[in-house]
Scaffold this motif. Structure first.
Motif, PDB file in Angstrom:
ATOM      1  N   SER A  77       2.293   1.715  -3.550  1.00 52.16           N
ATOM      2  CA  SER A  77       1.227   2.116  -4.479  1.00 52.16           C
ATOM      3  C   SER A  77       0.832   3.575  -4.270  1.00 52.16           C
ATOM      4  N   SER A  78       0.649   3.957  -3.000  1.00 52.38           N
ATOM      5  CA  SER A  78       0.258   5.344  -2.719  1.00 52.38           C
ATOM      6  C   SER A  78       1.401   6.308  -3.052  1.00 52.38           C
ATOM      7  N   PRO A 110      -5.318   2.988  -1.257  1.00 57.59           N
ATOM      8  CA  PRO A 110      -4.177   3.913  -1.099  1.00 57.59           C
ATOM      9  C   PRO A 110      -3.959   4.825  -2.300  1.00 57.59           C
ATOM     10  N   ALA A 113       0.833  -1.202   0.000  1.00 57.26           N
ATOM     11  CA  ALA A 113       0.000   0.000   0.000  1.00 57.26           C
ATOM     12  C   ALA A 113       0.871   1.255   0.000  1.00 57.26           C
ATOM     13  N   ALA A 128      -4.296  -2.556  -0.932  1.00 58.08           N
ATOM     14  CA  ALA A 128      -2.947  -2.185  -1.357  1.00 58.08           C
ATOM     15  C   ALA A 128      -2.912  -1.447  -2.691  1.00 58.08           C
ATOM     16  N   GLU A 129      -4.044  -1.337  -3.368  1.00 62.98           N
ATOM     17  CA  GLU A 129      -4.062  -0.666  -4.664  1.00 62.98           C
ATOM     18  C   GLU A 129      -5.096   0.459  -4.707  1.00 62.98           C
TER      19      GLU A 129
END
Length: 432
Positions: free
Chosen positions: A24-25, A113, A21, A109-110
């Motif tokens: 990704s963020s 975030p 996460a 996680a995608e």
């Protein structure tokens, strides 16, 4: 595998999802930063902005380290999830782990975030730069190797990193930025900024005083009339001509003749000697160019001429400045003698009023590509000199000619497009 080992794997799996996460963020937050705001913040000394700017200066390396970290974490998380699932459900655990981990990574996680980072890029990107900067140094050999292969592949398909667009705004893009600034920029300041951007679209013929309206000194007039004109003039500069405005002798500044006005022995020769050389402006000169020309020649006043040298009118520095800051009055629509609102929602407009003045005063959108005045619009539409009882439509506006003098429309009633009121009941010839 005992229960303690399984618990440790679960904890490790949760930690890997959190790291996924983070990566990704970080990617979305970094790429969503406003580059111009980032430069401003970095120039003012913001440490987080400086770190983020340094990372974004090499976007390929930044993306490389983020994707290396993200892919490593996701693959490791997938392996651990598979081990856990097999221990719990046996061979069926592979399919179960794939489905469950896909859903968990997709949500936690995608999508979540990245959405958060897109909404608040600075709050995500600046703290993330604390981790990404040292991580890039640690993994630099690996990042460099990956980028080397990536660059080679791009070159094979004819793409070079040198072709990347630089962060420069075009004039139209800058206008959009100004208009979309919202309450961050006061409306009056927006108008001034847009006015500056629009200067090159406007030529001196759009803002000049037409030759028929030019007030000047004719040396063929009686001396008493000239003196009376000088004493009563509301202008500080006057063109001086002899017989015809095309035979211009110079530009007279009233400050130069002020002391002589108390005397009665002013002669035409004295007026002629006090004149400054006339300054001529080609009719097609854009306002941004003419503004610089006025500055370079230290002039504030010029005569606009066509390609044959015929005087079309005059333009001043104040006329150009008004295109930027607006009219030098508090409420132009109420003070302009050329546009008089009526109780029925119509307007009585002087025929010599420029189309740009009408558009700015009434917030209309009449075309400025053709004739420059209301009289010009009417005569172009009719293709002849109209009668005073003619009604017509000009770009959706109902127009009723009120007065004709010297083959020129002196006044007309104009109805706004949205007006549903009828024209006055009078004999009229309407042209659609």
């Amino acid at each position: 595998m005992n229960e303690t080992s399984l618990t440790a794997l679960f904890i490790l799996l949760v930690g890997l999802i959190i790291l996924s996460a983070f990566f990704s963020s970080s990617e979305t937050g970094m790429m969503s930063l406003n580059r111009y705001r980032l430069k401003h913040m970095a120039n003012t000394g913001h440490k987080g902005a400086k770190r983020a700017q340094r990372l974004l200066n090499r976007t390929d390396q930044l993306i490389g380290v983020i994707l290396i970290g993200n892919n490593f974490v996701n693959i490791l998380a997938s392996s651990i999830a598979t081990v856990i699932a097999i221990r719990i459900w046996g061979d069926a655990g592979i399919a179960i782990a794939t489905i469950l981990l896909t859903v968990v990574i997709l949500i936690f996680a995608e999508v979540t975030p990245k959405t958060l980072a897109a909404l608040f890029p600075e709050k995500i990107a600046f703290p993330a730069s604390h981790v990404l900067a040292p991580l890039l140094k640690l993994l630099y050999p690996l990042v460099w190797s990956v980028n080397l292969f990536t660059t080679g592949i791009l070159r094979l398909i004819g793409i070079s990193s040198a072709q990347a667009n630089e962060d420069h705004l075009s004039r139209e893009e800058l206008r959009t930025v100004v208009n979309e600034a919202g309450a961050l920029i006061p409306a009056k300041h927006k108008d001034m900024l847009v006015g500056i951007l629009d200067l090159e679209k406007v030529t001196v013929t759009d803002i000049m005083v037409p030759r028929n309206d030019v007030v000047g000194i004719d040396l063929e007039d009686d001396t008493d009339d000239i003196i009376r004109h000088l004493r009563n003039s509301q202008h500080t500069r006057l063109p001086v001509f002899e017989g015809d405005i095309n035979n211009i002798q110079g530009i007279l500044h009233l400050r130069s003749v002020a002391k002589l006005l108390h005397e009665d022995d002013i002669t035409k020769d004295m007026v002629r000697q006090l004149c400054q050389e006339p300054y001529f402006i080609p009719e097609s000169t854009p306002l941004n160019t003419q503004l610089l020309n006025f500055q370079s020649v230290k002039r504030r006043f010029g005569m606009v001429v066509d390609e044959y040298g015929e005087v079309l009118g005059l333009a001043t520095l104040e006329d150009i400045l008004e295109e930027i800051v607006g009219e030098f009055t508090t409420d132009y629509s109420s003070t302009s003698p050329d546009i008089i609102p009526q109780d029925d929602g119509t307007y009585i407009i002087d025929g010599s009023t420029s189309v740009r003045t009408i558009n700015k005063t009434l917030d209309w959108e009449l075309s400025t590509d053709g004739p420059k005045t209301l009289n010009g619009l009417i005569t172009e539409r009719l293709e002849n000199i109209p009668d005073t009882n003619v009604c017509l439509k000009v770009e959706g506006h109902r127009v009723e000619v009120l007065q004709i003098k010297d083959n020129v429309v002196k006044a007309a009633i104009v109805h706004p497009r949205h007006s549903s009121k009828r024209l006055r009941k009078r004999p009229a010839k309407e042209i659609e």
